[in-house]
Design a protein around this motif. Structure first.
Motif, PDB file in Angstrom:
ATOM      1  N   ALA A   1      41.938  38.348  41.436  1.00 45.18           N
ATOM      2  CA  ALA A   1      41.445  37.783  42.692  1.00 45.18           C
ATOM      3  C   ALA A   1      42.640  37.374  43.550  1.00 45.18           C
ATOM      4  O   ALA A   1      43.744  37.163  43.037  1.00 45.18           O
ATOM      5  CB  ALA A   1      40.560  36.573  42.406  1.00 45.18           C
ATOM      6  N   ASP A   2      42.412  37.253  44.832  1.00 40.45           N
ATOM      7  CA  ASP A   2      43.429  36.776  45.776  1.00 40.45           C
ATOM      8  C   ASP A   2      44.755  37.518  45.685  1.00 40.45           C
ATOM      9  O   ASP A   2      45.819  36.901  45.626  1.00 40.45           O
ATOM     10  CB  ASP A   2      43.681  35.267  45.581  1.00 40.45           C
ATOM     11  CG  ASP A   2      42.413  34.445  45.642  1.00 40.45           C
ATOM     12  OD1 ASP A   2      41.594  34.714  46.535  1.00 40.45           O
ATOM     13  OD2 ASP A   2      42.244  33.553  44.793  1.00 40.45           O
ATOM     14  N   PRO A   3      44.728  38.858  45.695  1.00 42.98           N
ATOM     15  CA  PRO A   3      45.988  39.584  45.550  1.00 42.98           C
ATOM     16  C   PRO A   3      46.833  39.549  46.830  1.00 42.98           C
ATOM     17  O   PRO A   3      46.296  39.510  47.943  1.00 42.98           O
ATOM     18  CB  PRO A   3      45.531  41.008  45.250  1.00 42.98           C
ATOM     19  CG  PRO A   3      44.211  41.119  45.946  1.00 42.98           C
ATOM     20  CD  PRO A   3      43.592  39.752  45.813  1.00 42.98           C
ATOM     21  N   SER A   4      48.127  39.552  46.644  1.00 43.33           N
ATOM     22  CA  SER A   4      49.062  39.751  47.754  1.00 43.33           C
ATOM     23  C   SER A   4      50.274  40.478  47.190  1.00 43.33           C
ATOM     24  O   SER A   4      50.557  40.402  45.988  1.00 43.33           O
ATOM     25  CB  SER A   4      49.470  38.425  48.389  1.00 43.33           C
ATOM     26  OG  SER A   4      50.215  37.639  47.485  1.00 43.33           O
ATOM     27  N   ILE A   5      50.960  41.185  48.058  1.00 43.40           N
ATOM     28  CA  ILE A   5      52.124  41.958  47.637  1.00 43.40           C
ATOM     29  C   ILE A   5      53.341  41.494  48.423  1.00 43.40           C
ATOM     30  O   ILE A   5      53.287  41.367  49.648  1.00 43.40           O
ATOM     31  CB  ILE A   5      51.907  43.471  47.844  1.00 43.40           C
ATOM     32  CG1 ILE A   5      50.803  43.981  46.920  1.00 43.40           C
ATOM     33  CG2 ILE A   5      53.198  44.246  47.621  1.00 43.40           C
ATOM     34  CD1 ILE A   5      50.483  45.449  47.080  1.00 43.40           C
TER      35      ILE A   5
END
Length: 134
Positions: free
Chosen positions: A62-66
């Protein structure tokens, strides 16, 4: 568009879920290979492989960011150095997963991706057990 721009564009299109535009960047025999030790490990083939894998991977997170650190290019390959930040749906743990993604290039298309996680054991433990793809 140079190689670095092509890779940046693919990341942007994937993040936006623009799958038709993603597929236009890939060869017909596109293949992405994830480490077998991961719950989403295996080989995914075809123009829709990235979408199928993306859907499967983010069933675990959940709540992915790169965080993109760099993209290094050569004639036939590019390497994206990044950190994927996401929260495990299994444990609630927030992970910063360091990854080097090798992009295999053929002409003006991407023919494959091979991701290398720094710590597959940590990722697998936080992700939890494998589930069958829908």
């Amino acid at each position: 568009m140079d190689t670095r721009q092509r890779i940046e564009n693919l990341y942007a299109l994937t993040a936006a879920g623009k799958w038709d535009e993603v597929e236009a960047q890939l060869t017909d025999d596109f293949k992405i290979v994830e480490a077998n030790s991961l719950p989403f490990g295996g080989t995914y083939a075809g123009k829709d492989a990235l979408q199928r894998l993306y859907t499967k991977v983010f069933a675990f997170w959940a709540d992915p960011s790169i965080e993109m650190h760099d993209i290094v290019t050569s004639a036939d390959n590019a390497i994206g150095l990044l950190t994927i930040n996401a929260t495990s749906r299994h444990t609630g743990q927030r992970l910063a997963m360091k990854v080097a993604e090798v992009f295999h290039l053929r002409g003006d298309k991407i023919s494959g991706i091979t991701p290398y996680y720094f710590d597959t054991a940590e990722v697998a433990q936080a992700a939890g057990p494998a589930v069958e793809a829908a």
